[in-house]
Design a protein around this motif. Structure first.
Motif, PDB file in Angstrom:
ATOM      1  N   LEU A 192       0.840  -1.191   0.000  1.00 11.81           N
ATOM      2  CA  LEU A 192       0.000   0.000   0.000  1.00 11.81           C
ATOM      3  C   LEU A 192       0.878   1.246   0.000  1.00 11.81           C
ATOM      4  O   LEU A 192       1.868   1.317   0.722  1.00 11.81           O
ATOM      5  N   ASN A 193       0.526   2.235  -0.802  1.00 14.94           N
ATOM      6  CA  ASN A 193       1.306   3.454  -0.898  1.00 14.94           C
ATOM      7  C   ASN A 193       0.916   4.453   0.185  1.00 14.94           C
ATOM      8  O   ASN A 193      -0.180   4.384   0.755  1.00 14.94           O
ATOM      9  N   HIS A 194       1.835   5.372   0.448  1.00 14.64           N
ATOM     10  CA  HIS A 194       1.597   6.418   1.447  1.00 14.64           C
ATOM     11  C   HIS A 194       0.835   7.585   0.846  1.00 14.64           C
ATOM     12  O   HIS A 194       1.010   7.931  -0.318  1.00 14.64           O
ATOM     13  N   ASP A 195      -0.014   8.186   1.690  1.00 16.43           N
ATOM     14  CA  ASP A 195      -0.623   9.464   1.337  1.00 16.43           C
ATOM     15  C   ASP A 195      -0.769  10.259   2.632  1.00 16.43           C
ATOM     16  O   ASP A 195      -1.085   9.698   3.679  1.00 16.43           O
ATOM     17  N   ASP A 196      -0.517  11.567   2.545  1.00 21.71           N
ATOM     18  CA  ASP A 196      -0.701  12.408   3.718  1.00 21.71           C
ATOM     19  C   ASP A 196      -2.141  12.371   4.206  1.00 21.71           C
ATOM     20  O   ASP A 196      -2.413  12.535   5.398  1.00 21.71           O
ATOM     21  N   TYR A 197      -3.069  12.180   3.278  1.00 19.11           N
ATOM     22  CA  TYR A 197      -4.488  12.120   3.604  1.00 19.11           C
ATOM     23  C   TYR A 197      -5.047  10.827   3.021  1.00 19.11           C
ATOM     24  O   TYR A 197      -5.756  10.824   2.013  1.00 19.11           O
ATOM     25  N   LEU A 219      -5.407   2.787  -3.404  1.00 21.38           N
ATOM     26  CA  LEU A 219      -5.649   2.603  -1.975  1.00 21.38           C
ATOM     27  C   LEU A 219      -4.383   3.021  -1.220  1.00 21.38           C
ATOM     28  O   LEU A 219      -3.282   2.581  -1.552  1.00 21.38           O
ATOM     29  N   THR A 220      -4.553   3.860  -0.203  1.00 25.30           N
ATOM     30  CA  THR A 220      -3.394   4.407   0.503  1.00 25.30           C
ATOM     31  C   THR A 220      -3.583   4.342   2.014  1.00 25.30           C
ATOM     32  O   THR A 220      -4.704   4.346   2.521  1.00 25.30           O
ATOM     33  N   LEU A 248       0.200  11.592  14.108  1.00 29.14           N
ATOM     34  CA  LEU A 248      -0.186  12.796  13.384  1.00 29.14           C
ATOM     35  C   LEU A 248       0.910  13.846  13.541  1.00 29.14           C
ATOM     36  O   LEU A 248       1.348  14.133  14.657  1.00 29.14           O
ATOM     37  N   MET A 249       1.389  14.390  12.420  1.00 25.99           N
ATOM     38  CA  MET A 249       2.494  15.342  12.429  1.00 25.99           C
ATOM     39  C   MET A 249       2.139  16.570  11.594  1.00 25.99           C
ATOM     40  O   MET A 249       1.267  16.519  10.732  1.00 25.99           O
ATOM     41  N   SER A 250       2.889  17.644  11.829  1.00 24.95           N
ATOM     42  CA  SER A 250       2.787  18.809  10.959  1.00 24.95           C
ATOM     43  C   SER A 250       3.374  18.456   9.594  1.00 24.95           C
ATOM     44  O   SER A 250       4.123  17.479   9.454  1.00 24.95           O
ATOM     45  N   GLY A 277     -12.403  13.754   6.879  1.00 20.35           N
ATOM     46  CA  GLY A 277     -13.685  13.562   6.222  1.00 20.35           C
ATOM     47  C   GLY A 277     -14.723  13.111   7.233  1.00 20.35           C
ATOM     48  O   GLY A 277     -14.406  12.829   8.394  1.00 20.35           O
ATOM     49  N   PRO A 278     -15.996  12.996   6.844  1.00 18.16           N
ATOM     50  CA  PRO A 278     -17.076  12.746   7.812  1.00 18.16           C
ATOM     51  C   PRO A 278     -17.215  11.314   8.305  1.00 18.16           C
ATOM     52  O   PRO A 278     -17.916  11.073   9.291  1.00 18.16           O
ATOM     53  N   ASP A 279     -16.556  10.345   7.646  1.00 16.38           N
ATOM     54  CA  ASP A 279     -16.824   8.937   7.949  1.00 16.38           C
ATOM     55  C   ASP A 279     -15.738   8.246   8.764  1.00 16.38           C
ATOM     56  O   ASP A 279     -15.851   7.050   9.044  1.00 16.38           O
TER      57      ASP A 279
END
Length: 444
Positions: free
Chosen positions: A166-171, A200-201, A208-210, A365-367
């Motif tokens: 799975l690849n990384h994503d900040d979000y 898929l990420t 959690l970081m800046s 996000g909301p979910d």
């Protein structure tokens, strides 16, 4: 990672179980939370299934074939990834073949350097009969490649064959859930709707970081720069620092600036308070006073962070508010609390949850399941304050929240939202695994 990955073949709804996997190898407690180093490879080589592990990890990025080809012809790195791998291997070899300087000018003569550690691991592999898939003995290059593969693919709970792809994503659109209780496997679930064709990420980060810290961490650990182009809209606003509403400068191109130093100080303070919270949560019965001090410290950290960051929506406020809410929950376990003190803690907890929820929604996000927990906490704390003192709730001076009816409505909405989010994440992994094993065992 490493140019591989999973892509949604159809639209996937929030909370869907997309992957279940047991780790190929679990990390010991002393490794968790620490960077992967020579000791990590040593642990791997001592595993009972070390031969299988080493050979299976030849397919992890950077693969053994890739590294062997780069070593043979370092002048012909065919792409940016090849150059990156070559550079990292070169840096690792330099690091692990250079003796550290002796203190106070003492001689290095007779001292042991880290090159000996590499040779020791080569010898350990030889003694244990661990060979590469092609039958060759492991070399120091193989040891360094394995370390690099761990840094690219290893996760805090262990080494996984499929989760590593799975690849990384900040979000990210998925989250990896660690094993709980008697479960031995990890789950990967979507945390928002994923469109057909979307990658898929997950997040490769331990917390959690800046943005500045994420950028530095991912460069140090994986040698890729996430840049700033993906920061847009709300995500961009959550990273701004200072009265001039600017992003901190790239930590890869300059010395630590004032804003990066500020964020690192806030992150370090948060981690230290989280460590204290973890310690007292394990044996809370003797730590009531520590919990009270922790709650006040977390609240003070939030106040000072908002003042220094000059951004009430900054991403670093999320872990601080979460910490304060959890600290309040610990204090409220004290059976000796007076009613006045209990009302005060409940009131402060209510405000923190009220502040946390919109930040979580902006980021996740909301979910996301974290919003489910926050909504449940809000519903429960409002319920208790409604039964104890409506006046305390109305005195919080939150917008349009000055009547019993307003707070009662908010409690109902929060509990309804919790139930909605909870329904998205059914505990169905065992059932799905059972069905999968049932069908795979049939003869057709």
């Amino acid at each position: 990672g490493g140019g591989r990955g999973y892509v949604a073949s159809e639209t996937i709804t929030s909370g869907t179980l997309v992957l279940v996997e047991e780790p190929m190898m679990k990390w010991p407690m002393e490794q968790q939370g620490n960077k992967w180093g020579i000791a990590s490879v040593k642990h791997l080589l001592h595993e009972p299934n070390a031969i299988q592990l080493v050979q299976d990890m030849e397919e992890f990025h950077p693969t053994k074939d890739l590294v062997d080809s780069i070593i043979v012809d370092s002048q012909d790195c065919s792409g940016e990834d090849d150059e990156q791998v070559y550079k990292m291997l070169k840096e690792l070899r330099l690091k692990f073949t250079t003796a550290p300087p002796s203190p106070l000018g003492e001689s290095n003569e007779g001292s042991r350097n880290t090159h000996d550690d590499l040779e020791d691991l080569v010898e350990l592999a030889k003694k244990r009969g661990i060979r590469s898939r092609n039958g060759s003995l492991l070399t120091t290059t193989d040891i360094l490649r394995t370390l690099l593969a761990l840094r690219y693919n290893g996760l805090e709970s262990g080494v996984y064959r499929h989760v590593a792809m799975l690849n990384h994503d900040d979000y990210p659109n998925c989250a990896k859930l660690l094993p709980e209780g008697e479960k031995t496997y990890s789950e990967v679930r979507t945390t928002r709707q994923v469109a057909a064709g979307e990658t898929l990420t997950i997040s490769y980060l331990p917390r959690l970081m800046s943005h500045a810290s994420r950028r530095r961490h991912l460069w140090d650990q994986h040698q890729f720069d996430i840049g700033v182009e993906h920061l847009k809209g709300e995500k961009y606003r959550m990273e701004l620092v200072g009265s001039n509403d600017s992003l901190p400068p790239s930590p890869l191109q300059s010395e630590d600036g004032e804003s990066e130093t500020l964020m690192r100080r806030i992150e370090t303070a948060t981690e230290e308070l989280e460590r204290i919270q973890s310690e007292i949560a394990d044996d809370f019965t003797v730590h009531y006073e520590t919990a009270k001090a922790l709650e006040q410290s977390a609240l003070e950290l939030y106040t000072s962070s908002v003042e220094e960051l000059k951004n009430e929506e900054h991403i670093l406020l999320i872990p601080i508010l979460s910490l304060h809410i959890d600290a309040c929950a610990l204090v409220l376990k004290d059976p000796s609390l007076s009613n006045a003190i209990r009302l005060g803690v409940l009131s402060r907890q209510t405000i923190s949850i009220y502040r946390l929820l919109p930040l979580q929604k902006m980021l996740f996000g909301p979910d996301h399941f974290d919003l489910g927990r926050a909504n449940l906490d809000l519903a429960n704390v409002i319920n208790e304050l409604l039964s104890r003192s409506v006046q305390r709730l109305c005195a919080l001076n939150l917008p349009a929240m000055d009547t019993f009816a307003a707070w009662s409505t908010l409690e109902h909405k929060a509990r309804k939202e919790y139930n909605r989010i909870k329904s998205l994440y059914p505990h169905d992994a065992e059932t799905l695994l059972h069905k999968s094993n049932h069908y795979s065992s049939k003869d057709y």
